[in-house]
Design a protein around this motif. Structure first.
Motif, PDB file in Angstrom:
ATOM      1  N   ARG A   1     -21.170  55.757 -10.766  1.00 34.04           N
ATOM      2  CA  ARG A   1     -21.830  56.678 -11.705  1.00 34.04           C
ATOM      3  C   ARG A   1     -20.917  57.025 -12.872  1.00 34.04           C
ATOM      4  N   PHE A   2     -19.629  57.229 -12.581  1.00 34.49           N
ATOM      5  CA  PHE A   2     -18.671  57.530 -13.648  1.00 34.49           C
ATOM      6  C   PHE A   2     -18.542  56.339 -14.600  1.00 34.49           C
ATOM      7  N   ASN A   3     -18.538  55.137 -14.049  1.00 34.66           N
ATOM      8  CA  ASN A   3     -18.437  53.940 -14.874  1.00 34.66           C
ATOM      9  C   ASN A   3     -19.638  53.814 -15.799  1.00 34.66           C
ATOM     10  N   LEU A   4     -20.832  54.131 -15.296  1.00 36.86           N
ATOM     11  CA  LEU A   4     -22.040  54.090 -16.124  1.00 36.86           C
ATOM     12  C   LEU A   4     -21.951  55.119 -17.251  1.00 36.86           C
ATOM     13  N   TYR A   5     -21.469  56.301 -16.905  1.00 38.06           N
ATOM     14  CA  TYR A   5     -21.294  57.350 -17.913  1.00 38.06           C
ATOM     15  C   TYR A   5     -20.299  56.892 -18.980  1.00 38.06           C
ATOM     16  N   LEU A   6     -19.230  56.244 -18.545  1.00 42.21           N
ATOM     17  CA  LEU A   6     -18.198  55.774 -19.479  1.00 42.21           C
ATOM     18  C   LEU A   6     -18.749  54.708 -20.420  1.00 42.21           C
ATOM     19  N   ILE A   7     -19.601  53.829 -19.907  1.00 43.49           N
ATOM     20  CA  ILE A   7     -20.201  52.786 -20.738  1.00 43.49           C
ATOM     21  C   ILE A   7     -21.025  53.403 -21.861  1.00 43.49           C
TER      22      ILE A   7
ATOM     23  N   LEU B   1     -28.079  46.459 -16.960  1.00 40.40           N
ATOM     24  CA  LEU B   1     -27.872  45.539 -15.846  1.00 40.40           C
ATOM     25  C   LEU B   1     -27.228  46.244 -14.659  1.00 40.40           C
ATOM     26  N   SER B   2     -26.280  47.132 -14.938  1.00 44.23           N
ATOM     27  CA  SER B   2     -25.613  47.876 -13.869  1.00 44.23           C
ATOM     28  C   SER B   2     -26.599  48.789 -13.150  1.00 44.23           C
ATOM     29  N   ILE B   3     -27.468  49.442 -13.926  1.00 42.00           N
ATOM     30  CA  ILE B   3     -28.495  50.299 -13.327  1.00 42.00           C
ATOM     31  C   ILE B   3     -29.438  49.464 -12.460  1.00 42.00           C
ATOM     32  N   LYS B   4     -29.804  48.295 -12.958  1.00 40.88           N
ATOM     33  CA  LYS B   4     -30.715  47.410 -12.229  1.00 40.88           C
ATOM     34  C   LYS B   4     -30.108  46.999 -10.895  1.00 40.88           C
ATOM     35  N   HIS B   5     -28.810  46.649 -10.899  1.00 38.47           N
ATOM     36  CA  HIS B   5     -28.142  46.272  -9.654  1.00 38.47           C
ATOM     37  C   HIS B   5     -28.004  47.470  -8.720  1.00 38.47           C
ATOM     38  N   ALA B   6     -27.697  48.625  -9.296  1.00 38.28           N
ATOM     39  CA  ALA B   6     -27.487  49.826  -8.480  1.00 38.28           C
ATOM     40  C   ALA B   6     -28.748  50.197  -7.704  1.00 38.28           C
ATOM     41  N   ARG B   7     -29.901  49.962  -8.299  1.00 39.65           N
ATOM     42  CA  ARG B   7     -31.157  50.313  -7.634  1.00 39.65           C
ATOM     43  C   ARG B   7     -31.408  49.467  -6.387  1.00 39.65           C
ATOM     44  N   THR B   8     -30.795  48.286  -6.332  1.00 38.38           N
ATOM     45  CA  THR B   8     -31.013  47.416  -5.175  1.00 38.38           C
ATOM     46  C   THR B   8     -30.270  47.910  -3.935  1.00 38.38           C
ATOM     47  N   ILE B   9     -29.427  48.936  -4.074  1.00 36.14           N
ATOM     48  CA  ILE B   9     -28.757  49.516  -2.911  1.00 36.14           C
ATOM     49  C   ILE B   9     -29.802  50.032  -1.922  1.00 36.14           C
ATOM     50  N   LYS B  10     -30.940  50.476  -2.453  1.00 38.39           N
ATOM     51  CA  LYS B  10     -31.993  51.018  -1.596  1.00 38.39           C
ATOM     52  C   LYS B  10     -32.527  49.977  -0.617  1.00 38.39           C
ATOM     53  N   ASN B  11     -32.267  48.690  -0.917  1.00 39.57           N
ATOM     54  CA  ASN B  11     -32.746  47.636  -0.036  1.00 39.57           C
ATOM     55  C   ASN B  11     -31.911  47.514   1.237  1.00 39.57           C
ATOM     56  N   ILE B  12     -30.741  48.150   1.240  1.00 33.04           N
ATOM     57  CA  ILE B  12     -29.891  48.121   2.436  1.00 33.04           C
ATOM     58  C   ILE B  12     -30.437  49.117   3.450  1.00 33.04           C
ATOM     59  N   ASP B  13     -30.640  48.667   4.650  1.00 35.63           N
ATOM     60  CA  ASP B  13     -31.205  49.513   5.707  1.00 35.63           C
ATOM     61  C   ASP B  13     -30.181  50.559   6.149  1.00 35.63           C
ATOM     62  N   ALA B  14     -30.436  51.811   5.812  1.00 36.09           N
ATOM     63  CA  ALA B  14     -29.497  52.885   6.129  1.00 36.09           C
ATOM     64  C   ALA B  14     -29.499  53.247   7.607  1.00 36.09           C
TER      65      ALA B  14
ATOM     66  N   ASN C   1     -22.927  38.380 -10.049  1.00 39.83           N
ATOM     67  CA  ASN C   1     -23.965  38.376 -11.090  1.00 39.83           C
ATOM     68  C   ASN C   1     -23.439  38.925 -12.411  1.00 39.83           C
ATOM     69  N   ASN C   2     -22.661  40.007 -12.332  1.00 41.53           N
ATOM     70  CA  ASN C   2     -22.107  40.607 -13.544  1.00 41.53           C
ATOM     71  C   ASN C   2     -21.097  39.688 -14.222  1.00 41.53           C
ATOM     72  N   SER C   3     -20.372  38.903 -13.421  1.00 43.16           N
ATOM     73  CA  SER C   3     -19.367  37.998 -13.991  1.00 43.16           C
ATOM     74  C   SER C   3     -20.009  37.004 -14.954  1.00 43.16           C
ATOM     75  N   LYS C   4     -21.212  36.544 -14.620  1.00 41.08           N
ATOM     76  CA  LYS C   4     -21.908  35.571 -15.467  1.00 41.08           C
ATOM     77  C   LYS C   4     -22.257  36.183 -16.820  1.00 41.08           C
ATOM     78  N   VAL C   5     -22.578  37.468 -16.813  1.00 42.70           N
ATOM     79  CA  VAL C   5     -22.930  38.157 -18.059  1.00 42.70           C
ATOM     80  C   VAL C   5     -21.681  38.496 -18.862  1.00 42.70           C
ATOM     81  N   MET C   6     -20.642  38.971 -18.163  1.00 45.57           N
ATOM     82  CA  MET C   6     -19.436  39.414 -18.849  1.00 45.57           C
ATOM     83  C   MET C   6     -18.680  38.275 -19.512  1.00 45.57           C
ATOM     84  N   ARG C   7     -18.924  37.052 -19.105  1.00 43.87           N
ATOM     85  CA  ARG C   7     -18.296  35.902 -19.769  1.00 43.87           C
ATOM     86  C   ARG C   7     -18.736  35.815 -21.224  1.00 43.87           C
ATOM     87  N   PHE C   8     -19.953  36.266 -21.504  1.00 43.78           N
ATOM     88  CA  PHE C   8     -20.452  36.298 -22.877  1.00 43.78           C
ATOM     89  C   PHE C   8     -20.075  37.625 -23.558  1.00 43.78           C
ATOM     90  N   PHE C   9     -20.025  38.682 -22.772  1.00 45.90           N
ATOM     91  CA  PHE C   9     -19.772  40.014 -23.321  1.00 45.90           C
ATOM     92  C   PHE C   9     -18.390  40.104 -23.974  1.00 45.90           C
TER      93      PHE C   9
END
Length: 212
Positions: free
Chosen positions: A44-50, A83-96, A117-125
């Motif tokens: 969450r802090f990283n998202l805020y920093l971005i 993209l980070s938000i999109k990935h973060a939402r998939t945490i809900k798919n983990i059975d708690a 997945n992020n590495s593929k994007v950051m190569r262009f970023f």
């Protein structure tokens, strides 16, 4: 005959509803919750920093007289944020409801997939950010009367008023950033999350050792 520690562990830890080792289960449940909470706070802090960096870049480059660069960089950062938000939402798919070990393993797998997945994007970023950050320098060199005259009289071959060798060096560096973008991102991730990831891996290894 009394059960061995290994047998007690296997029944008490692997079977989340077992009552033989409730204290052991509670201990690792608490440790699991603590480390996951730390990682989520860091994310969450990283998202805020971005968002902060994106906004500051927009203002800074506008002040430098190249607002189009600020808008471009802002869009890049917001793209990473989305993209980070999109990935973060998939945490809900983990059975708690899984036991601590299975949950940590699933979470660790999720983390590795997100990084991949992020590495593929950051190569262009990285190269795009680098090239965009050079634009204010080019703007200053071309708009400054003294520097512009000096460059024009330098005898160097020019492209849009900038020495060709400067263009070549810039694009070579950008290509290198693309080639090594994955490693740069790994270094970036380890710098920000390294200690938490290390604790996560140590905890998983500890659980596996106790099971075996």
């Amino acid at each position: 005959m009394e059960k061995s520690i290994e047998a007690i562990w296997k029944q008490g830890f692997i079977e989340s509803d077992a009552l033989i080792a409730p204290k052991l289960n509670n201990l690792y449940n608490q440790k699991t919750k603590t480390i996951i909470d730390k990682l989520k706070r860091a994310m969450r802090f990283n998202l805020y920093l971005i968002v902060v960096i994106a906004t500051m870049s927009l203002g800074l480059y506008t002040m430098l007289g190249v607002p189009y660069v600020g808008i471009f960089i802002f869009i890049l950062f917001i793209g990473v944020y989305w993209l980070s938000i999109k990935h973060a939402r998939t945490i809900k798919n983990i059975d708690a409801s899984m036991n601590s070990y299975d949950y940590l393993k699933s979470f660790h797998t999720w983390v590795k997939k997100a990084i991949s997945n992020n590495s593929k994007v950051m190569r262009f970023f990285y190269p795009l950010i680098f090239l965009a950050s050079l634009m204010p320098i080019m703007h200053a060199l071309k708009s400054g009367e003294v520097t512009s005259t000096a460059i024009s009289n330098s005898g160097f071959h020019l492209i849009y008023g900038i020495p060709t060798f400067a263009w070549i060096i810039s694009f070579v560096l950008a290509i290198l950033m693309y080639v090594f973008g994955g490693k740069i991102y790994q270094w970036d991730v380890n710098l920000f999350y390294g200690r938490i990831f290390k604790k996560l891996e140590i905890m998983i290894a500890e659980m596996e050792k106790l099971q075996n």
